[in-house]
Design an enzyme around this catalytic site. Structure first.
Site, PDB file in Angstrom:
ATOM      1  N   HIS A 131       0.549  -6.245 -11.118  1.00  0.00           N
ATOM      2  CA  HIS A 131       1.123  -5.335 -10.124  1.00  0.00           C
ATOM      3  C   HIS A 131       1.253  -3.930 -10.712  1.00  0.00           C
ATOM      4  O   HIS A 131       0.934  -2.935 -10.067  1.00  0.00           O
ATOM      5  CB  HIS A 131       2.504  -5.816  -9.670  1.00  0.00           C
ATOM      6  CG  HIS A 131       2.521  -7.216  -9.129  1.00  0.00           C
ATOM      7  ND1 HIS A 131       3.172  -8.240  -9.774  1.00  0.00           N
ATOM      8  CD2 HIS A 131       1.952  -7.766  -8.034  1.00  0.00           C
ATOM      9  CE1 HIS A 131       3.017  -9.355  -9.074  1.00  0.00           C
ATOM     10  NE2 HIS A 131       2.275  -9.100  -8.027  1.00  0.00           N
ATOM     11  N   HIS A 158       4.541  -8.522 -12.293  1.00  0.00           N
ATOM     12  CA  HIS A 158       3.927  -8.700 -13.607  1.00  0.00           C
ATOM     13  C   HIS A 158       2.927  -7.585 -13.858  1.00  0.00           C
ATOM     14  O   HIS A 158       2.796  -6.657 -13.059  1.00  0.00           O
ATOM     15  CB  HIS A 158       3.320 -10.106 -13.745  1.00  0.00           C
ATOM     16  CG  HIS A 158       2.220 -10.412 -12.771  1.00  0.00           C
ATOM     17  ND1 HIS A 158       1.015  -9.744 -12.759  1.00  0.00           N
ATOM     18  CD2 HIS A 158       2.146 -11.316 -11.768  1.00  0.00           C
ATOM     19  CE1 HIS A 158       0.249 -10.232 -11.809  1.00  0.00           C
ATOM     20  NE2 HIS A 158       0.921 -11.190 -11.176  1.00  0.00           N
ATOM     21  N   LYS A 202      -7.301 -15.073 -15.464  1.00  0.00           N
ATOM     22  CA  LYS A 202      -6.499 -14.113 -14.719  1.00  0.00           C
ATOM     23  C   LYS A 202      -5.028 -14.355 -14.999  1.00  0.00           C
ATOM     24  O   LYS A 202      -4.591 -15.489 -15.075  1.00  0.00           O
ATOM     25  CB  LYS A 202      -6.784 -14.298 -13.221  1.00  0.00           C
ATOM     26  CG  LYS A 202      -6.021 -13.334 -12.333  1.00  0.00           C
ATOM     27  CD  LYS A 202      -6.017 -13.818 -10.893  1.00  0.00           C
ATOM     28  CE  LYS A 202      -5.147 -12.901 -10.033  1.00  0.00           C
ATOM     29  NZ  LYS A 202      -4.907 -13.447  -8.705  1.00  0.00           N
ATOM     30  N   HIS A 219      -5.603 -21.340  -7.112  1.00  0.00           N
ATOM     31  CA  HIS A 219      -4.327 -21.883  -7.587  1.00  0.00           C
ATOM     32  C   HIS A 219      -4.415 -23.274  -8.195  1.00  0.00           C
ATOM     33  O   HIS A 219      -3.444 -23.753  -8.768  1.00  0.00           O
ATOM     34  CB  HIS A 219      -3.304 -21.891  -6.432  1.00  0.00           C
ATOM     35  CG  HIS A 219      -2.951 -20.525  -5.962  1.00  0.00           C
ATOM     36  ND1 HIS A 219      -3.452 -19.983  -4.795  1.00  0.00           N
ATOM     37  CD2 HIS A 219      -2.175 -19.565  -6.528  1.00  0.00           C
ATOM     38  CE1 HIS A 219      -2.979 -18.753  -4.655  1.00  0.00           C
ATOM     39  NE2 HIS A 219      -2.212 -18.475  -5.685  1.00  0.00           N
ATOM     40  N   CYS A 273      -7.414 -25.753  -4.443  1.00  0.00           N
ATOM     41  CA  CYS A 273      -7.597 -24.315  -4.232  1.00  0.00           C
ATOM     42  C   CYS A 273      -8.316 -23.744  -5.451  1.00  0.00           C
ATOM     43  O   CYS A 273      -7.881 -23.974  -6.585  1.00  0.00           O
ATOM     44  CB  CYS A 273      -6.248 -23.620  -4.056  1.00  0.00           C
ATOM     45  SG  CYS A 273      -6.392 -21.824  -4.096  1.00  0.00           S
ATOM     46  N   CYS A 281      -1.894 -19.546  -1.159  1.00  0.00           N
ATOM     47  CA  CYS A 281      -2.668 -18.422  -0.614  1.00  0.00           C
ATOM     48  C   CYS A 281      -2.179 -18.049   0.780  1.00  0.00           C
ATOM     49  O   CYS A 281      -2.462 -16.955   1.255  1.00  0.00           O
ATOM     50  CB  CYS A 281      -4.148 -18.764  -0.489  1.00  0.00           C
ATOM     51  SG  CYS A 281      -5.030 -18.987  -2.036  1.00  0.00           S
ATOM     52  N   CYS A 317      -4.406 -23.641   1.815  1.00  0.00           N
ATOM     53  CA  CYS A 317      -3.649 -23.522   0.558  1.00  0.00           C
ATOM     54  C   CYS A 317      -2.317 -22.867   0.863  1.00  0.00           C
ATOM     55  O   CYS A 317      -2.269 -21.729   1.309  1.00  0.00           O
ATOM     56  CB  CYS A 317      -4.394 -22.682  -0.471  1.00  0.00           C
ATOM     57  SG  CYS A 317      -3.366 -22.360  -1.933  1.00  0.00           S
ATOM     58  N   LYS A 327       1.529 -15.602 -12.080  1.00  0.00           N
ATOM     59  CA  LYS A 327       2.747 -16.350 -12.348  1.00  0.00           C
ATOM     60  C   LYS A 327       2.455 -17.848 -12.332  1.00  0.00           C
ATOM     61  O   LYS A 327       2.921 -18.593 -13.189  1.00  0.00           O
ATOM     62  CB  LYS A 327       3.801 -16.008 -11.306  1.00  0.00           C
ATOM     63  CG  LYS A 327       5.185 -16.508 -11.714  1.00  0.00           C
ATOM     64  CD  LYS A 327       6.192 -16.312 -10.605  1.00  0.00           C
ATOM     65  CE  LYS A 327       7.533 -16.890 -11.018  1.00  0.00           C
ATOM     66  NZ  LYS A 327       8.361 -17.161  -9.836  1.00  0.00           N
TER      67      LYS A 327
HETATM   68 ZN    ZN Z   1      -4.545 -20.874  -3.281  1.00  0.00          ZN
END
Ligand code: ZN
Length: 527
Positions: free
Chosen positions: A20, A17, A315, A146, A143, A128, A125, A318
């Site tokens: 990157h 995405h 942020k 996430h 998390c 992660c 997580c 995905k």
């Molecule tokens: Zn995480």
């Protein structure tokens, strides 16, 4: 002189995405700029392929982890040419050569007395692939990155004795205040170190998708240690830069010796700049230097931590589902426009918002008008009034406005101030536009008595365009190349970036560099 720049290796449990693309574009600007200096450059990117998230995702799709890694790695490899990135190598952590280096170095770390067997219990997580310290766990055992439920895990693992590097790391940060930039990230890493380091798991017991621990095959190395070592392992088996295996274009303008085939470590290690995003600061600013110390390997020179591109204030990722597709932007506006926009609109190193609307606005007002139109007008006037021939005389007032520009841009790029360097250059693009309005060459052209003035004005504009285009080349590789060709001065080396250095003799017609866009119209190359 050599220069080695890396991006993080991208985790294959996702599609590429804009985030990157952002890091890779920034690394490419650094690589291209250093090639313009005539340095030997090695630019590394690649994919991180081991760990539980990849194994889980593959399982959910009914695939083997290697199949999923192969498929997704290819998407990242394909991103580089789309954004005109000239990486010299694309590493995959499933490369057998990489895995062998991981085993060798982590065995050395163990032999040096920094590894022991212990029991770990903590909040984990799965996204992660990392345990969370108690003070990092969001309310409801979530998390913080996430927003997914953390699991309580207990494992017998090999541990890396990170705590014994507390003092060496504090000393490193005291002695090298530029080890991490920007300053806010340096402070963040240092305060994490000062808060007291705890030993961290080096292996995982239950997993099989990873690099096997050579002294205990029931374990694989924790994916982060495997991943971090890519920066070092790649040099031991990558082909020499410029050999054409990846997109790397060798040196800009030629003239520098290529390193021979074989091990590149002596030429390029330590890395000059690791570019990372702030979510992986701790691994790079704390674990990574400690691991290298434990292995007796020289530390990299600098970590530069960029911010997040934000959409609606969050942020992009995905898992958050708010991804702006870089491929769509490239289809419509071209890769130069995307490269320019990301480094121009958000100050590199800080968080900033991006949007399609501001992209279109920058494209129209800056690329199409400030730069593209300046180029078209200048060349059209030289063709129309002087049959394409450019006189020798330059305007000393404008030369003064350009004095020291190349050095200033280099200084800023040495500090990874990619937006600051672009600002400096763009100030001169605007200066040239004001010069056109002040001098009004179309009026001079009507008065035969002012022929010499017209020659000087047109020559000055051509020279100014040449200088800004050489300096913009790392940011806008495609359009600057077309413009420099039209100016008949293909030399892009930084040594020619001084005003008056590389006199334009004659020009030839140029199609618009950044054609005006109607809604929905694809960019396409002008015929
Ligand atoms: Zn995480």
């Amino acid at each position: 002189m050599s220069f080695y720049v890396t991006t993080p290796i991208y985790y294959v449990n996702a599609a590429p995405h804009l985030g990157h693309a952002y890091t890779t574009i920034a690394a490419d600007v650094l690589a291209r700029h250093h090639r313009q200096r005539g340095e030997q450059v090695f630019f590394l990117t690649g994919t991180d392929e081991h760990g539980e998230p990849v194994a889980d995702a593959a399982h959910a799709l009914g695939m083997q982890p290697q199949e999923l890694a192969d498929r997704n790695s290819e998407r990242f490899r394909a991103l580089a040419p789309r954004i005109a990135a000239t990486n010299d190598f694309f590493i995959r952590t499933t490369d057998p050569e990489h895995m062998q280096v991981v085993q060798e170095i982590l065995t050395r770390v163990r032999d040096n007395g920094h590894v022991y067997m212990g029991t770990y219990e903590g909040w984990y997580c799965p996204r992660c692939a990392d345990f969370k310290a108690e003070n990092e766990v969001d309310e409801g055992e979530l998390c913080p990155i996430h927003h997914v439920k953390l699991t309580r895990e207990q494992e017998d693992n090999y541990f890396f004795a990170l705590s014994s590097f507390q003092e060496p790391l504090e000393r490193l940060y005291a002695e090298r205040e530029d080890f991490v930039a920007p300053r806010s990230r340096y402070n963040e890493a240092l305060s994490f170190i000062r808060s007291g380091l705890r030993d961290v798991p080096l292996s995982r017991h239950k997993l099989t998708w990873g690099v096997p621990v050579p002294w205990d095959p029931e374990h694989v190395f924790y994916v982060w240690f495997d991943a971090l070592l890519n920066y070092y392992s790649a040099l031991s088996y990558a082909p020499a830069p410029g050999s054409g295996v990846e997109g790397g274009s060798g040196v800009e303008g030629g003239g520098t010796e290529q390193p021979g085939a074989g091990d590149l470590t002596a030429t390029f290690w330590p890395a000059d700049v690791h570019l990372i995003a702030k979510d992986i600061l701790r691994f790079h600013a704390v674990y990574w230097p400690a691991l290298l110390m434990a292995a007796g390997i020289e530390l990299p020179r600098k970590l530069f931590v960029h911010g997040y591109l934000l959409m609606d204030g969050e942020k992009m990722s995905k898992s958050l589902g708010n991804v702006l597709d870089p491929f769509e932007a490239i289809d419509r506006f071209g890769s130069d426009a995307l490269r320019f926009y990301l480094l121009r609109d958000v100050s590199f190193g800080q968080d900033g918002s991006v949007s399609t609307a501001s992209f279109e606005q920058r494209y129209e007002s800056e690329l199409a008008n400030d730069y593209g139109n300046l180029a078209s007008r200048t060349i059209a006037m030289i063709v129309r009034y002087r049959e394409g021939t450019v006189g020798d005389e330059l305007d000393s007032a404008l030369a003064a406005d350009f004095a020291g520009l190349g050095e200033r841009v280099s200084e800023l790029i040495d500090g990874v101030q990619l937006t600051g360097a672009l600002d400096e250059i763009w100030g001169r693009v605007r200066r040239l536009n004001r010069y056109v309005e002040e001098q009004a060459p179309w009026r001079l052209a009507k008065d035969p008595a002012r022929a010499a003035d017209l020659d000087r004005v047109l020559g000055t504009l051509a020279e100014g365009l040449r200088v800004v285009s050489v300096l913009l080349h790392p940011y806008l590789p495609d359009s600057t190349e077309r413009l420099l060709d039209a100016l008949g001065v293909p030399d892009r080396t930084l040594a020619t970036a001084d005003f008056g250095q590389g006199k334009v003799q004659s020009v030839r017609a140029l199609e618009p560099l950044f054609p005006k866009k109607d809604a929905g119209e694809p960019a396409g190359q002008p015929a």
